[in-house]
Design an enzyme around this catalytic site. Structure first.
Site, PDB file in Angstrom:
ATOM      1  N   GLU A  36       2.060   4.507  -7.347  1.00  0.00           N
ATOM      2  CA  GLU A  36       1.025   3.480  -6.650  1.00  0.00           C
ATOM      3  C   GLU A  36       1.229   2.110  -7.446  1.00  0.00           C
ATOM      4  O   GLU A  36       0.911   2.027  -8.455  1.00  0.00           O
ATOM      5  CB  GLU A  36      -0.223   4.046  -6.386  1.00  0.00           C
ATOM      6  CG  GLU A  36      -0.328   5.452  -5.790  1.00  0.00           C
ATOM      7  CD  GLU A  36      -0.041   5.334  -4.290  1.00  0.00           C
ATOM      8  OE1 GLU A  36      -0.562   4.444  -3.619  1.00  0.00           O
ATOM      9  OE2 GLU A  36       0.546   6.177  -3.810  1.00  0.00           O
TER      10      GLU A  36
ATOM     11  N   MET B   6       0.755  -1.252  -0.035  1.00  0.00           N
ATOM     12  CA  MET B   6       0.084   0.149   0.109  1.00  0.00           C
ATOM     13  C   MET B   6       0.880   1.105   0.141  1.00  0.00           C
ATOM     14  O   MET B   6       1.946   1.156   0.564  1.00  0.00           O
ATOM     15  CB  MET B   6      -1.038   0.055   1.088  1.00  0.00           C
ATOM     16  CG  MET B   6      -1.895  -1.095   1.066  1.00  0.00           C
ATOM     17  SD  MET B   6      -1.566  -2.461   1.526  1.00  0.00           S
ATOM     18  CE  MET B   6      -1.424  -2.645   3.397  1.00  0.00           C
ATOM     19  N   CYS B   7       0.604   2.197  -0.776  1.00  0.00           N
ATOM     20  CA  CYS B   7       1.276   3.712  -0.927  1.00  0.00           C
ATOM     21  C   CYS B   7       0.236   4.681  -0.784  1.00  0.00           C
ATOM     22  O   CYS B   7      -0.982   4.435  -1.140  1.00  0.00           O
ATOM     23  CB  CYS B   7       2.134   3.733  -1.897  1.00  0.00           C
ATOM     24  SG  CYS B   7       3.585   2.399  -1.969  1.00  0.00           S
ATOM     25  N   ASP B   8       0.583   6.029  -0.667  1.00  0.00           N
ATOM     26  CA  ASP B   8      -0.516   7.009  -0.633  1.00  0.00           C
ATOM     27  C   ASP B   8       0.250   8.248  -1.104  1.00  0.00           C
ATOM     28  O   ASP B   8       1.490   8.495  -0.761  1.00  0.00           O
ATOM     29  CB  ASP B   8      -0.886   7.376   0.866  1.00  0.00           C
ATOM     30  CG  ASP B   8      -1.746   6.032   1.458  1.00  0.00           C
ATOM     31  OD1 ASP B   8      -2.955   5.969   1.052  1.00  0.00           O
ATOM     32  OD2 ASP B   8      -1.140   5.383   2.128  1.00  0.00           O
TER      33      ASP B   8
END
Length: 423
Positions: free
Chosen positions: A93, A10-12
């Protein structure tokens, strides 16, 4: 893909367009044992090399390339995020589209670096990256220890005047110019709203998200919840600042007190088990103006337990790792001992955060002041804080890591309890 593949990265990434600057922020969430040093590469002019080997394939090289500062997984040619000397920032992402493949191609991390090396504006970066995508395709193993892990990509791309979101599935893509703010979090966001699409798609109704996105990964990753948390935070920022953007990357949905009590809905991600296997391993903040670039990196895991440090295209900066030490990643590894100790020691966590708040306010003020001397003072403050916190470990009782982290430490050797026992 197996269920474990769907509990992965997961990334943001976030962008906020203000009257006088474009603010860019990203957390990179990857395997907890994967070092992610910050590395600077110089500009190149007149290079006669015809080809370049990226992570998995060889592609055509260009003679002129911009200087870059990259937050770069130690094993990878590409980067999770970075900024170039023309004032372009890019972050990617993981997108688990229906076209994701282990067949070798460009990684999204390769496209981040290639866009920064070859583009002098956000719009030009979209053109460069989409041309490379259409030519070479994307794919191949993208994990550190998990070599079955693969994904497609979405990107936020910004310069001092504008920002773009670029989303991909195989060689297909859709792009849109950002309005006032945007956030991406491991799920496609563009359906028919694109300003430009690849030639294989209907330009009026590409149906990009509904055609290419999957449901299982966004569900496990809580991608929509994290994006909502980021957008809610951005909408509340009336006067953009380093403090406000750092808070965006340190956001936990429910509690700041205990990292193990978090969830995949947190922007600041803490590994804690089967469903939450990944960890924020690096963070970046950039403020872009037409005539100025300010970039801050942690160079370390867990922004809620780290400090942002300045970096520039000239001179020495404590957050930068020399290219020759990229695999060893000394800053990242040293902080990982401190980070893991803090996971098991609530008192240390509180001291880290309380003292960091005081020091970081001074750092942000100095960065706003501008000038080389102010940036040097900010860098010395960050390095001194880290040194004091590291040396304080010698006074503490040995911690006992949470069970999940004990398993990680058994594999990579970064175990604060063992270090304490050897004192």
């Amino acid at each position: 893909m197996s269920v474990t593949d769907y509990t992965a990265q997961m990334c943001d990434t976030q962008v906020l367009i203000a009257a006088d600057a474009v603010w860019f922020a990203k957390n990179s969430d990857r395997e907890p044992s994967e070092p992610q040093p910050v590395v600077r590469y110089p500009a190149v002019r007149g290079d006669g090399t015809a080809r370049v080997r990226v992570s998995h394939i060889e592609i055509g090289q260009v003679p002129d390339r911009h200087a870059t500062i990259l937050s770069q997984p130690a094993w990878c040619w590409g980067a999770e995020m970075g900024v170039n000397d023309a004032g372009v920032a890019i972050g990617n992402e993981a997108i688990f589209s229906r076209r994701a493949t282990l067949a070798p191609g460009l990684l999204g991390m390769d496209l981040v670096r290639l866009g920064l090396e070859r583009a002098d504006s956000a719009r030009r970066a979209v053109e460069v990256m989409t041309a490379l995508l259409e030519c070479y395709g994307q794919g191949g193993p993208a994990g550190y220890q998990d070599r079955r892990f693969c994904y497609d990509n979405s990107f936020l791309i910004a310069d001092g005047r504008e920002a773009w979101v670029l989303e991909t599935a195989g060689r297909s893509w859709a792009a849109r110019r950002v309005g006032d703010c945007y956030a991406i979090s491991n799920a496609l966001t563009l359906d028919d709203e694109a300003d430009a699409v690849s030639s294989d798609l209907d330009t009026t109704k590409p149906h990009f998200r509904s055609r290419f996105d999957t449901r299982l990964m966004p569900f496990f990753a809580r991608a929509h919840a994290r994006r909502q948390l980021a957008l809610q935070g951005l909408s509340r920022i009336r006067t953009p600042s380093w403090m406000a953007m750092a808070a965006q990357l340190r956001a936990h949905r429910h509690t700041d007190s205990d990292p193990s009590a978090g969830s995949n809905g947190d922007v600041c991600m803490h590994a804690a088990g089967f469903i939450r296997r990944h960890q924020t391993t690096g963070s970046m903040l950039v403020r872009l103006k037409p005539d100025r670039i300010d970039a801050l990196f942690t160079g370390t895991s867990a922004p809620c337990l780290s400090i942002f440090r300045p970096a520039a295209f000239e001179g020495e900066w404590s957050v930068l790792t020399p290219q020759t030490l990229r695999i060893e990643a000394p800053l990242w590894r040293r902080h990982e001992w401190l980070h893991r100790w803090a996971l098991a020691d609530a008192g240390l966590r509180e001291r880290l955060r309380a003292t960091r708040e005081v020091v970081e306010r001074q750092i942000f003020t100095l960065v706003d002041d501008g000038g080389d001397d102010a940036l040097r003072r900010a860098d010395r403050l960050a390095a001194a804080w880290h040194k004091v916190m590291w040396e304080s470990l010698a006074t503490l009782a040995p911690p006992r890591l949470p069970r999940h982290w004990r398993r990680i430490a058994a594999r990579d050797g970064i175990d604060p309890a063992r270090r304490a026992q050897r004192r």
